[in-house]
Design an enzyme around this catalytic site. Structure first.
Site, PDB file in Angstrom:
ATOM      1  N   ASP A   1      -7.143   0.302  -3.321  1.00  0.00           N
ATOM      2  CA  ASP A   1      -8.048   0.009  -4.521  1.00  0.00           C
ATOM      3  C   ASP A   1      -9.179   0.857  -4.587  1.00  0.00           C
ATOM      4  O   ASP A   1     -10.110   0.596  -5.157  1.00  0.00           O
ATOM      5  CB  ASP A   1      -8.203  -1.502  -4.658  1.00  0.00           C
ATOM      6  CG  ASP A   1      -7.005  -2.426  -4.847  1.00  0.00           C
ATOM      7  OD1 ASP A   1      -6.814  -3.234  -4.302  1.00  0.00           O
ATOM      8  OD2 ASP A   1      -5.901  -1.771  -5.396  1.00  0.00           O
TER       9      ASP A   1
ATOM     10  N   ILE B   1       0.825  -1.350   0.009  1.00  0.00           N
ATOM     11  CA  ILE B   1      -0.126   0.034  -0.022  1.00  0.00           C
ATOM     12  C   ILE B   1       0.711   1.368  -0.125  1.00  0.00           C
ATOM     13  O   ILE B   1       1.652   1.232   0.743  1.00  0.00           O
ATOM     14  CB  ILE B   1      -0.996   0.004   1.356  1.00  0.00           C
ATOM     15  CG1 ILE B   1      -1.477  -1.260   1.486  1.00  0.00           C
ATOM     16  CG2 ILE B   1      -1.977   1.294   1.160  1.00  0.00           C
ATOM     17  CD1 ILE B   1      -2.647  -1.689  -0.007  1.00  0.00           C
TER      18      ILE B   1
ATOM     19  N   THR C   1      -3.152  -0.993 -11.486  1.00  0.00           N
ATOM     20  CA  THR C   1      -4.014  -1.807 -11.928  1.00  0.00           C
ATOM     21  C   THR C   1      -4.377  -3.070 -11.277  1.00  0.00           C
ATOM     22  O   THR C   1      -3.645  -3.636 -10.431  1.00  0.00           O
ATOM     23  CB  THR C   1      -3.349  -2.539 -13.372  1.00  0.00           C
ATOM     24  OG1 THR C   1      -3.991  -3.586 -14.017  1.00  0.00           O
ATOM     25  CG2 THR C   1      -1.983  -3.095 -12.847  1.00  0.00           C
ATOM     26  N   HIS C   2      -5.659  -3.431 -11.229  1.00  0.00           N
ATOM     27  CA  HIS C   2      -6.003  -4.328 -10.022  1.00  0.00           C
ATOM     28  C   HIS C   2      -6.859  -5.468 -10.714  1.00  0.00           C
ATOM     29  O   HIS C   2      -7.772  -5.179 -11.743  1.00  0.00           O
ATOM     30  CB  HIS C   2      -7.228  -3.725  -9.161  1.00  0.00           C
ATOM     31  CG  HIS C   2      -7.641  -4.600  -8.190  1.00  0.00           C
ATOM     32  ND1 HIS C   2      -6.964  -5.155  -7.114  1.00  0.00           N
ATOM     33  CD2 HIS C   2      -8.811  -5.150  -7.779  1.00  0.00           C
ATOM     34  CE1 HIS C   2      -7.558  -5.886  -6.164  1.00  0.00           C
ATOM     35  NE2 HIS C   2      -8.733  -6.114  -6.937  1.00  0.00           N
TER      36      HIS C   2
ATOM     37  N   GLY D   1      -6.916   5.258  -0.218  1.00  0.00           N
ATOM     38  CA  GLY D   1      -7.480   3.803   0.264  1.00  0.00           C
ATOM     39  C   GLY D   1      -6.754   2.732  -0.340  1.00  0.00           C
ATOM     40  O   GLY D   1      -6.036   3.094  -1.186  1.00  0.00           O
TER      41      GLY D   1
END
Ligand code: GRF
Length: 202
Positions: A147, A94, A110-111, A145
């Site tokens: 994502d 993070i 990118t998730h 935060g």
């Protein structure tokens, strides 16, 4: 546009960017990768950068007295390459407030899920366990935060009955790589404005 790409693993998203830039040329694509950063050694993502002759840096949490010190060090190491845009591509940490103080608003992630569904480190596993029929990937700006930042683009991937986590993740990554290449190129060539939760690309 100068890109610093942050990786933690195999770096296939990084590779997709490198291949697109090599194929189109920096001028046409609109961006170049000036450095690759990682939170750990011995990953293919770093090998891919080295093969491309791109400077790398490693910033390990355990080398620092705490998370905030690590975050500050990562920000410094990244800033040394004077990026216009930071791309977190499979970076599994993070990004903290010091990093975001410098690069917030110009850092994309990118998730491998359709945010806001299934945020966090196990988006593929969580989607599969939930029994969704479609999932996908999301490219978004990073905010403070996990994502949760403004979404730029998404790609849909169908879930098959026989899928296990790795099969599904591989299928997602095929879409994810082309989505990331397309989005980063557009941001680089056209610029962008973030208006609340909306991203405007002229
Ligand atoms: C990508 O699917 C990324 O979204 C997720 O981990 C994967 C990294 O793949 N966080 P790679 O390192 O780019 O091959």
């Amino acid at each position: 546009v100068r890109l610093v790409v942050l990786v933690s693993g195999s770096g296939t998203n990084l590779q997709a960017l490198l291949d697109a830039i090599a194929a189109e040329g920096v001028a046409r694509y609109g961006a170049e990768v000036v450095a690759v950063g990682a939170d750990r050694d011995g990953i293919d993502g770093l090998v891919r950068a080295e093969r491309a002759g791109i400077p790398t840096f490693v910033c390990r949490v355990k080398d620092h007295t705490g998370r905030a010190e690590w975050d500050a060090a990562l920000a410094e190491a990244t800033a040394a390459h004077e990026p216009d845009l930071v791309v977190s591509a499979g970076f599994m940490k993070i990004l903290g407030q010091k990093f975001l103080a410098r690069f917030g608003g110009r850092c994309v992630n990118t998730h491998p899920a359709l945010l806001p569904s299934f945020p966090g480190a196990h988006g593929v596993r969580d989607a599969l366990a939930h029994g969704v029929k479609v999932t996908g990937c999301t490219v978004h700006f990073v905010d403070d935060g996990v994502d949760t930042g403004p979404i730029i683009a998404q790609g849909v991937v169908e879930v098959r009955d026989e899928d296990d986590e790795s099969a599904l993740h591989e299928r997602i990554k095929e879409v994810e790589r082309s989505l990331l290449v397309e989005v980063v190129g557009r941001l680089a060539r056209h610029g962008y404005r973030i208006e609340g939760r909306k991203v405007r690309i002229p």
